[in-house]
Enzyme design. Structure first.
Site: not given
Ligand code: RB5
Length: 149
Positions: A74, A12, A137, A140, A69-71, A102-103
């Site tokens: 998502g 994103d 594996h 599984r 994405c940011g984290t 393994h996965n």
């Molecule tokens: C965008 O602001 C943020 O929500 C997205 O990049 C991500 O971290 C979502 O999981």
């Protein structure tokens, strides 16, 4: 490296610069980076981009996928909704190696607001270099696939 050396990349808006750095990095290693964007900084929903990359892996067009994405959370959740996708999120190289060994993970998710570029490139290297070990594996992973219905 697998016979299919195409790796799809998507993200994103929060991860464009890191995605492009990864694309250049793996291209220099001989992988074909299929970078499906986005390239402009407007806010854009991560599920669309995770699903688009996942479909290219699920169809066999690309052997592997790297999504951000940011984290990383998502877009990973979205990709894992596509049948045939096993996407793990990693912030360390040990996990990146193990999700392949393994996965039999076929996609890697990274958080651009979690890991710096140097670590992200090391994680990508660990993911791409590892191979599924098979053996114990296999059943599984088959159980994971059975959950898809
Ligand atoms: C965008 O602001 C943020 O929500 C997205 O990049 C991500 O971290 C979502 O999981």
């Amino acid at each position: 490296m697998t016979a299919n050396n195409r790796v799809v990349l998507s993200s994103d808006h929060a991860a464009i610069a890191l995605r492009q750095a990864i694309s250049a990095h793996i291209t220099a290693q001989g992988w074909v980076a299929v970078d499906i964007g986005p390239t402009t900084p407007e806010s854009t929903p991560y599920p669309e981009h995770g699903a688009a990359a996942a479909r290219l892996v699920a169809s066999g067009d690309c052997a592997l996928g790297i999504i951000l994405c940011g984290t990383g959370q998502g877009i990973m959740m979205a990709a894992n909704k596509v049948k045939g996708i096993r996407c793990g999120i990693c912030a360390d190289t040990f996990s990146a190696r193990m999700i392949r060994q393994h996965n039999d993970a076929n996609m890697l998710s990274l958080g651009a607001r979690v890991v710096g570029e140097g670590l992200a490139l090391d994680i990508v290297d660990a993911f791409l270099a590892a191979q599924f070990e098979g053996g114990r594996h296999v059943p599984r992973v088959a159980m994971i696939e059975a959950l898809e219905g």
